[in-house]
Design a protein around this motif. Structure first.
Motif, PDB file in Angstrom:
ATOM      1  N   SER A  80     -19.959   5.581   2.481  1.00  0.00           N
ATOM      2  CA  SER A  80     -19.642   6.941   2.073  1.00  0.00           C
ATOM      3  C   SER A  80     -19.319   7.822   3.266  1.00  0.00           C
ATOM      4  CB  SER A  80     -20.817   7.544   1.280  1.00  0.00           C
ATOM      5  OG  SER A  80     -21.994   7.560   2.084  1.00  0.00           O
ATOM      6  N   ASP A  81     -19.756   7.400   4.477  1.00  0.00           N
ATOM      7  CA  ASP A  81     -19.455   8.167   5.677  1.00  0.00           C
ATOM      8  C   ASP A  81     -17.939   8.239   5.900  1.00  0.00           C
ATOM      9  OD1 ASP A  81     -22.083   8.654   6.174  1.00  0.00           O
ATOM     10  OD2 ASP A  81     -22.343   6.994   7.562  1.00  0.00           O
ATOM     11  N   VAL A  82     -17.218   7.211   5.490  1.00  0.00           N
ATOM     12  CA  VAL A  82     -15.765   7.213   5.642  1.00  0.00           C
ATOM     13  C   VAL A  82     -15.160   8.345   4.832  1.00  0.00           C
ATOM     14  CG1 VAL A  82     -13.657   5.866   5.331  1.00  0.00           C
ATOM     15  CG2 VAL A  82     -15.782   4.728   5.993  1.00  0.00           C
ATOM     16  N   ASP A  83     -15.659   8.556   3.636  1.00  0.00           N
ATOM     17  CA  ASP A  83     -15.157   9.641   2.803  1.00  0.00           C
ATOM     18  C   ASP A  83     -15.430  10.997   3.449  1.00  0.00           C
ATOM     19  OD1 ASP A  83     -14.296   7.823   0.867  1.00  0.00           O
ATOM     20  OD2 ASP A  83     -16.257   7.798  -0.101  1.00  0.00           O
ATOM     21  N   LYS A 143     -10.213  -1.907  -1.388  1.00  0.00           N
ATOM     22  CA  LYS A 143     -10.442  -3.345  -1.227  1.00  0.00           C
ATOM     23  C   LYS A 143     -10.545  -3.734   0.254  1.00  0.00           C
ATOM     24  CE  LYS A 143      -8.218  -4.801  -5.539  1.00  0.00           C
ATOM     25  NZ  LYS A 143      -7.145  -5.654  -6.146  1.00  0.00           N
ATOM     26  N   THR A 144      -9.623  -3.249   1.047  1.00  0.00           N
ATOM     27  CA  THR A 144      -9.603  -3.623   2.466  1.00  0.00           C
ATOM     28  C   THR A 144     -10.343  -2.625   3.354  1.00  0.00           C
ATOM     29  OG1 THR A 144      -7.507  -2.450   2.859  1.00  0.00           O
ATOM     30  CG2 THR A 144      -7.385  -4.744   2.126  1.00  0.00           C
ATOM     31  N   GLY A 145     -10.525  -1.404   2.872  1.00  0.00           N
ATOM     32  CA  GLY A 145     -11.160  -0.374   3.672  1.00  0.00           C
ATOM     33  C   GLY A 145     -10.218   0.320   4.635  1.00  0.00           C
ATOM     34  N   LEU A 146      -8.952  -0.115   4.661  1.00  0.00           N
ATOM     35  CA  LEU A 146      -7.974   0.495   5.556  1.00  0.00           C
ATOM     36  C   LEU A 146      -7.514   1.840   5.007  1.00  0.00           C
ATOM     37  CD1 LEU A 146      -5.777  -2.603   6.470  1.00  0.00           C
ATOM     38  CD2 LEU A 146      -7.602  -1.564   7.827  1.00  0.00           C
ATOM     39  N   VAL A 147      -7.150   2.721   5.915  1.00  0.00           N
ATOM     40  CA  VAL A 147      -6.672   4.058   5.548  1.00  0.00           C
ATOM     41  C   VAL A 147      -5.292   4.258   6.140  1.00  0.00           C
ATOM     42  CG1 VAL A 147      -7.095   6.532   5.709  1.00  0.00           C
ATOM     43  CG2 VAL A 147      -9.025   4.957   5.482  1.00  0.00           C
ATOM     44  N   ILE A 148      -4.366   4.728   5.309  1.00  0.00           N
ATOM     45  CA  ILE A 148      -3.004   5.022   5.767  1.00  0.00           C
ATOM     46  C   ILE A 148      -2.843   6.535   5.848  1.00  0.00           C
ATOM     47  CG2 ILE A 148      -0.542   4.852   5.253  1.00  0.00           C
ATOM     48  CD1 ILE A 148      -1.082   2.233   3.866  1.00  0.00           C
ATOM     49  N   LEU A 149      -2.518   7.001   7.022  1.00  0.00           N
ATOM     50  CA  LEU A 149      -2.233   8.415   7.239  1.00  0.00           C
ATOM     51  C   LEU A 149      -0.738   8.558   7.474  1.00  0.00           C
ATOM     52  CD1 LEU A 149      -4.175  10.935   9.411  1.00  0.00           C
ATOM     53  CD2 LEU A 149      -1.711  10.728   9.700  1.00  0.00           C
ATOM     54  N   ALA A 150      -0.098   9.422   6.701  1.00  0.00           N
ATOM     55  CA  ALA A 150       1.348   9.611   6.818  1.00  0.00           C
ATOM     56  C   ALA A 150       1.664  11.085   7.010  1.00  0.00           C
ATOM     57  CB  ALA A 150       2.062   9.067   5.583  1.00  0.00           C
TER      58      ALA A 150
END
Length: 218
Positions: free
Chosen positions: A49-52, A107-114
């Motif tokens: 939850s820290d990622v959020d 699923k992967t935990g990866l984050v895409i920033l655009a």
């Protein structure tokens, strides 16, 4: 419209949350002396939850306002709008709704920033700089929070003469000292960049070929 509309470029960056080292002994210690740990603000290993929270910080008004000031985003917006009437609130709303795009893969935990902007090089620069600013912000916050915890624990240490309690407080102080050491040496403190943003070669809008085909059909 297809040839004279200002093109919009999309620069994407892939990042992953940094997994902090977990300590089962510290968690057990907090269970035994949870009151002291809670009052001291000691942060223990937690779930994803820290990622959020980190991503929420990235889109927060307080964080982005500092980013706007350092990168002179307001000037870029006002030049694009050809007006000086766009307020700081308007810039924040326009940036978060039209420019910044965050997507998390559960699923992967990866984050895409655009970043979508009219200049390809500036879009890539903003994407990379945003993550760098975010990591620095989280580093400084962790250092300040851990130092406050250490100060409080030292005060409690002076108030007790119970040996077991003193040893427990020493272990909590040690854990917070490790947090400060880690934050001082790790630049990518919260998010690790897997694939940095590069200036895109083709715009995502307008799609000239599609517009021309539809126009011919119509």
């Amino acid at each position: 419209f297809a040839f004279f509309k200002t093109p919009i470029y999309r620069a994407e960056l892939v990042m992953a949350p940094v997994m902090q080292e977990k300590s089962g002994g510290l968690s057990a210690l907090a269970g035994q002396f949870g009151g002291i740990a809670s009052l001291a603000g000691v942060n223990l290993p937690s779930s994803g939850s820290d990622v959020d929270k980190v991503l929420a910080t990235l889109k927060s008004r307080a964080f982005l306002s500092s980013f706007f000031e350092q990168e002179k985003v307001a000037l870029q917006f006002r030049e694009g709008e050809q007006t000086d009437t766009l307020s700081s609130q308007g810039i924040y709303e326009k940036f978060t709704e039209e420019v910044l795009d965050l997507r998390k893969d559960n699923k992967t935990g990866l984050v895409i920033l655009a970043i979508e902007w009219s200049e390809a090089s500036l879009a890539a620069k903003w994407a990379n700089t945003l993550v760098a600013h975010l990591n620095e912000h989280q580093r400084q916050f962790a250092i300040a929070e851990a130092q406050q915890s250490i100060d409080y624990l030292n005060q409690q240490l002076n108030k007790t003469s119970v040996v077991d309690m003193q040893q427990s407080i020493y272990r909590l102080i040690e854990s917070q000292t490790k947090v400060i050491m880690l934050a001082n040496v790790k630049k990518e403190y919260a998010m690790q960049v897997i694939d940095p943003a590069l200036p895109p070669e083709k715009p995502v809008y307008p799609q000239r070929v599609l517009i021309l085909i539809v126009g011919v059909v119509l």
